[in-house]
Scaffold this motif. Structure first.
Motif, mmCIF file in Angstrom:
data_model
loop_
_atom_site.group_PDB
_atom_site.id
_atom_site.type_symbol
_atom_site.label_atom_id
_atom_site.label_comp_id
_atom_site.label_asym_id
_atom_site.label_seq_id
_atom_site.Cartn_x
_atom_site.Cartn_y
_atom_site.Cartn_z
ATOM 1 N N VAL A 161 11.140 -2.261 -6.696
ATOM 2 C CA VAL A 161 9.940 -2.337 -5.856
ATOM 3 C C VAL A 161 9.214 -0.994 -5.859
ATOM 4 C CG1 VAL A 161 10.856 -4.187 -4.401
ATOM 5 C CG2 VAL A 161 11.272 -1.805 -3.751
ATOM 6 N N ALA A 162 7.962 -1.029 -5.420
ATOM 7 C CA ALA A 162 7.140 0.193 -5.368
ATOM 8 C C ALA A 162 6.101 0.041 -4.275
ATOM 9 C CB ALA A 162 6.448 0.416 -6.715
ATOM 10 N N GLY A 163 5.532 1.179 -3.870
ATOM 11 C CA GLY A 163 4.391 1.153 -2.963
ATOM 12 C C GLY A 163 3.114 1.140 -3.797
ATOM 13 N N ALA A 184 2.471 2.143 0.891
ATOM 14 C CA ALA A 184 2.715 3.574 0.661
ATOM 15 C C ALA A 184 1.898 4.468 1.599
ATOM 16 C CB ALA A 184 2.427 3.934 -0.806
ATOM 17 N N PHE A 194 12.045 -3.427 6.430
ATOM 18 C CA PHE A 194 11.742 -3.066 5.036
ATOM 19 C C PHE A 194 12.826 -3.560 4.075
ATOM 20 C CE2 PHE A 194 12.025 -0.237 1.336
ATOM 21 C CZ PHE A 194 10.769 -0.470 0.790
ATOM 22 N N GLN A 204 10.361 11.220 -3.050
ATOM 23 C CA GLN A 204 9.736 11.064 -1.730
ATOM 24 C C GLN A 204 9.420 9.595 -1.524
ATOM 25 O OE1 GLN A 204 6.031 13.130 -2.307
ATOM 26 N NE2 GLN A 204 6.998 15.163 -2.307
ATOM 27 N N PHE A 205 9.734 9.064 -0.329
ATOM 28 C CA PHE A 205 9.216 7.741 0.024
ATOM 29 C C PHE A 205 7.788 7.966 0.496
ATOM 30 C CE2 PHE A 205 8.282 3.957 2.344
ATOM 31 C CZ PHE A 205 8.922 2.965 1.607
ATOM 32 N N LEU A 206 6.825 7.435 -0.211
ATOM 33 C CA LEU A 206 5.411 7.717 0.067
ATOM 34 C C LEU A 206 4.987 6.983 1.335
ATOM 35 C CD1 LEU A 206 4.175 7.403 -3.610
ATOM 36 C CD2 LEU A 206 4.778 9.488 -2.342
ATOM 37 N N GLY A 231 3.726 3.827 -6.732
ATOM 38 C CA GLY A 231 4.631 4.965 -6.563
ATOM 39 C C GLY A 231 6.030 4.502 -6.229
ATOM 40 N N GLU A 232 6.983 5.145 -6.870
ATOM 41 C CA GLU A 232 8.394 4.824 -6.607
ATOM 42 C C GLU A 232 9.243 6.065 -6.860
ATOM 43 O OE1 GLU A 232 9.259 5.492 -9.610
ATOM 44 O OE2 GLU A 232 9.434 3.730 -10.856
ATOM 45 N N MET A 233 10.560 5.918 -7.007
ATOM 46 C CA MET A 233 11.418 7.100 -6.987
ATOM 47 C C MET A 233 12.371 7.224 -8.181
ATOM 48 S SD MET A 233 12.117 7.047 -2.851
ATOM 49 C CE MET A 233 12.791 8.689 -2.768
ATOM 50 N N SER A 272 6.071 -3.642 -2.644
ATOM 51 C CA SER A 272 6.735 -3.975 -1.377
ATOM 52 C C SER A 272 6.000 -3.437 -0.160
ATOM 53 C CB SER A 272 8.153 -3.409 -1.365
ATOM 54 O OG SER A 272 8.107 -2.004 -1.559
ATOM 55 N N ASP A 273 5.098 -2.447 -0.366
ATOM 56 C CA ASP A 273 4.437 -1.813 0.794
ATOM 57 C C ASP A 273 3.191 -1.052 0.332
ATOM 58 O OD1 ASP A 273 6.890 0.027 -0.114
ATOM 59 O OD2 ASP A 273 5.262 1.319 0.578
HETATM 60 N N1 ADE Z 1 9.541 2.137 -3.242
HETATM 61 C C1 ADE Z 1 8.988 1.151 -2.515
HETATM 62 N N2 ADE Z 1 8.021 1.632 -1.718
HETATM 63 C C2 ADE Z 1 7.957 2.965 -1.930
HETATM 64 C C3 ADE Z 1 7.187 4.003 -1.397
HETATM 65 N N3 ADE Z 1 6.272 3.779 -0.446
HETATM 66 N N4 ADE Z 1 7.405 5.272 -1.856
HETATM 67 C C4 ADE Z 1 8.340 5.508 -2.799
HETATM 68 N N5 ADE Z 1 9.110 4.554 -3.328
HETATM 69 C C5 ADE Z 1 8.923 3.285 -2.909
#
Ligand code: ADE
Length: 235
Positions: free
Chosen positions: A75-77, A198, A206, A150-152, A170-172, A195-196
Motif C-alpha cells: 500500500v501507499a499514500g 498521506a 488504518f 517516514q510515514f507521510l 509515497g511509501e517506505m 490506502s490513504d
Molecule cells: N504506506 C501507506 N501509506 C503511507 C504513507 N502515508 N506514508 C508512507 N508510507 C505509506
C-alpha cells in the motif's frame, strides 16, 4: 525464481495461501517462503517496514535465492490528485525522497555512489501490471513512486515530494528495493494500492483498512504472475 516482497504480513499472506509446495527459510530474522505460484518458482517475504529491512530482504533474495526479478507489492499514500483510495500506483521509476546531500551541491534525492536520482522499474513488468489492472477496471497511474523512512502525514511534506520529484505515491520500501536491484542489475516492479491521502487524515483503523487495500495489490500480483511467461526477457 521471482521474488515478491511486502513490508507487512497483510501484504503477503494472501499470496502465501496460494503457494504450492511451500517451504520456509529464516535468514536475518526474515522468513523466505519458496514455492510455486501460477507455474512460477517464487520466493515470498515480509521484510518489515522501512528502507533498511527492504534492502536486506532484496539483497538476500538475489544472493541466496537467485531471483531473476523482484516485485514489491503493498500500500501507499497518494501524492497526486489522479489517485484516490483503492486506486493503483505502478512505478515507472522510484526515488528516495529522504536522500539529501544537497548541502554539498548535489540535487536532492541523488544516490551519490551511483549518481542517479531516479531508478527505472522494468518496463515489461510495469506495462504488464498496467494491463492487468486496466482489465480489472481499476483506476491506475504509472509514474514515480517516492520512498523514505517516514510515514507521510502532512500536507506540506506531501506537496514537497510531489513537486520536487513529480511523484504519484509515497511509501517506505520500493525505492530501496529498486536501489538494490539496480546495483545488481535485476529487474523490479513496484505495485501499490492507495490506502490513504498521506496528509495526516489516517483512518483510526488504518491496519484493517490497509489489509483490505493490500488484498487488491495481492490479487494484481497473482494475476501478473499468471500472465508472465517464464521465458520472457525482462528489461
Ligand atoms: N504506506 C501507506 N501509506 C503511507 C504513507 N502515508 N506514508 C508512507 N508510507 C505509506
Amino acid at each position: 525464481m521471482i521474488g515478491i516482497i511486502g513490508a507487512m504480513q497483510v501484504e503477503i499472506d494472501g499470496l502465501k495461501a496460494m503457494l504450492k509446495d511451500a517451504a520456509a527459510t529464516r535468514i536475518s530474522g526474515i522468513d523466505f517462503v519458496t514455492g510455486r505460484l501460477h507455474g512460477h518458482e517464487v520466493v515470498l517475504a515480509v521484510c518489515g517496514v522501512g528502507k533498511v529491512f527492504a534492502a536486506l530482504c532484496a539483497q538476500t533474495m538475489i544472493l541466496r535465492f537467485g531471483v531473476r526479478a523482484i516485485i514489491n507489492t503493498g500500500v501507499a499514500g497518494t501524492l497526486c490528485p489522479q489517485l484516490g483510495i483503492g486506486d493503483v500506483a505502478i512505478a515507472r521509476q522510484v526515488v528516495q525522497h529522504d536522500m539529501d546531500t544537497s548541502p554539498l551541491g548535489d540535487p536532492v534525492g541523488l544516490l551519490s555512489g551511483i549518481n542517479q536520482v531516479y531508478l527505472p522499474a522494468s518496463s515489461t513488468l510495469s506495462n504488464l501490471v498496467a494491463q492487468v489492472v486496466g482489465e480489472k477496471g481499476m483506476n491506475y497511474k504509472l509514474g514515480t513512486i517516492a520512498t523514505g523512512d517516514q510515514f507521510l502525514a502532512t500536507e506540506e511534506r506531501k506537496r514537497w515530494i510531489h513537486s520536487t520529484f513529480d511523484a504519484i505515491a509515497g511509501e517506505m520500501e520500493g525505492g530501496s528495493i529498486g536501489h538494490v536491484c539496480y546495483v545488481n542489475q535485476i529487474p523490479f516492479a513496484v505495485i501499490r494500492t492507495i490506502s490513504d491521502d498521506a496528509d495526516g487524515n489516517v483512518p483510526n483503523n488504518f491496519a484493517d483498512f490497509a489489509a483490505e487495500t493490500a488484498r487488491s495489490a495481492i490479487s494484481i500480483t497473482a494475476a501478473v504472475l499468471e500472465r508472465l511467461n517464464d521465458e520472457q526477457e525482462l528489461d
